[in-house]
Design a protein around this motif. Structure first.
Motif, PDB file in Angstrom:
ATOM      1  N   SER A 145       0.843  -1.194   0.000  1.00  0.00           N
ATOM      2  CA  SER A 145       0.000   0.000   0.000  1.00  0.00           C
ATOM      3  C   SER A 145       0.878   1.244   0.000  1.00  0.00           C
ATOM      4  N   LEU A 146       0.519   2.200  -0.821  1.00  0.00           N
ATOM      5  CA  LEU A 146       1.246   3.462  -0.880  1.00  0.00           C
ATOM      6  C   LEU A 146       0.686   4.433   0.151  1.00  0.00           C
ATOM      7  N   GLU A 205      -0.362   7.920   0.881  1.00  0.00           N
ATOM      8  CA  GLU A 205      -0.792   9.009   0.010  1.00  0.00           C
ATOM      9  C   GLU A 205      -0.298  10.376   0.495  1.00  0.00           C
ATOM     10  N   LEU A 260       1.754  10.921  -5.288  1.00  0.00           N
ATOM     11  CA  LEU A 260       3.183  10.647  -5.128  1.00  0.00           C
ATOM     12  C   LEU A 260       3.938  10.925  -6.423  1.00  0.00           C
ATOM     13  N   GLU A 291       9.270   9.755  -4.739  1.00  0.00           N
ATOM     14  CA  GLU A 291       8.598   9.245  -3.541  1.00  0.00           C
ATOM     15  C   GLU A 291       7.936   7.895  -3.817  1.00  0.00           C
ATOM     16  N   ARG A 292       7.326   7.773  -5.000  1.00  0.00           N
ATOM     17  CA  ARG A 292       6.711   6.489  -5.365  1.00  0.00           C
ATOM     18  C   ARG A 292       7.758   5.382  -5.418  1.00  0.00           C
ATOM     19  N   GLN A 341       8.862   4.342  -1.938  1.00  0.00           N
ATOM     20  CA  GLN A 341       7.876   3.533  -1.234  1.00  0.00           C
ATOM     21  C   GLN A 341       7.743   2.122  -1.835  1.00  0.00           C
ATOM     22  N   SER A 342       7.986   1.992  -3.116  1.00  0.00           N
ATOM     23  CA  SER A 342       7.812   0.696  -3.775  1.00  0.00           C
ATOM     24  C   SER A 342       9.123  -0.085  -3.898  1.00  0.00           C
ATOM     25  N   GLU A 363      -0.782   5.647  -9.447  1.00  0.00           N
ATOM     26  CA  GLU A 363       0.586   5.244  -9.105  1.00  0.00           C
ATOM     27  C   GLU A 363       0.751   3.734  -9.020  1.00  0.00           C
ATOM     28  N   TYR A 364      -0.320   3.007  -8.738  1.00  0.00           N
ATOM     29  CA  TYR A 364      -0.201   1.547  -8.680  1.00  0.00           C
ATOM     30  C   TYR A 364       0.080   0.963 -10.062  1.00  0.00           C
ATOM     31  N   VAL A 373       3.771   1.464 -10.589  1.00  0.00           N
ATOM     32  CA  VAL A 373       4.546   0.466  -9.846  1.00  0.00           C
ATOM     33  C   VAL A 373       4.554  -0.864 -10.604  1.00  0.00           C
TER      34      VAL A 373
END
Length: 220
Positions: A8-9, A11, A32, A36-37, A40-41, A70-71, A74
């Protein structure tokens, strides 16, 4: 529960509205930006390198089902990170995402996956190109035009010519922009070839302008 279901990102509400607006409010955003994305990933991407390809493909599906844009980014980042392990069958499977939640941001980033693949497997370039060439879907054809974008000496001008000529008269901004982008990019490698191409084809004003940006002696 899979690692993708657990992922989970976090937000950032401050960026959500402007990022969605930039994409014409077609998709909700977690807010994001790329650094930053990717931060986090990072752990998910690293963990994916130890998964079976079938698990990665399943993960792409799971990430694509999430509403925040953003998903999808990823999911593509994960495929880029694992591109050396992909087979032609996997590449064929992944083309379906060109036509899902389609917009230039994901389409052009998926292009990187396919482009890196053909650079590793040049003997399969024509087969990969055929997955996109003359497709009824505009976004698929955009990929056929920009498929070789990261190539230089190895770019196949016959394939590029076929892709462009197939859409010369297509009245679609994203197609004409792709034609210009592909020509402009290759002009860094072979300006004379691009110059001849522009002079011998009836390009749209947009494609001609974009393609001739780095050339001298060609009116754009």
């Amino acid at each position: 529960m899979t690692i993708f279901e657990k992922f989970s990102l976090i937000e950032n509400p401050i960026n959500q509205t402007p990022m969605a607006k930039y994409m014409r409010n077609q998709f909700p955003f977690a807010g994001l930006k790329a650094p930053e994305r990717k931060q986090q990933s990072h752990d998910l991407i690293q963990a994916s390198k130890k998964l079976r390809i079938s698990e990665i493909l399943s993960g792409v599906t799971q990430l694509y089902q999430r509403p925040q844009r953003e998903y999808q980014y990823v999911a593509i980042d994960m495929c880029v990170a694992n591109v050396r392990r992909l087979s032609f069958a996997d590449i064929t499977h992944l083309t379906r995402y060109i036509t899902e939640k389609s917009w230039w941001d994901t389409v052009d980033t998926w292009r990187k996956v396919f482009g890196l693949y053909i650079m590793r497997h040049p003997e399969q370039k024509q087969a990969v190109f055929a997955l996109f060439y003359q497709n009824a879907n505009m976004w698929m054809r955009r990929v056929s035009i920009i498929l070789q974008l990261t190539e230089k000496e190895t770019l196949d001008t016959l394939l590029l010519t076929k892709a462009i000529e197939n859409d010369l008269n297509t009245d679609e901004f994203f197609i004409q922009k792709a034609i210009g982008w592909a020509l402009r990019n290759y002009s860094k490698m072979d300006p004379e070839w691009v110059k001849r191409f522009i002079q011998t084809h009836q390009l749209s004003k947009l494609a001609r302008h974009e393609g001739a940006k780095y050339l001298t002696g060609v009116s754009n």
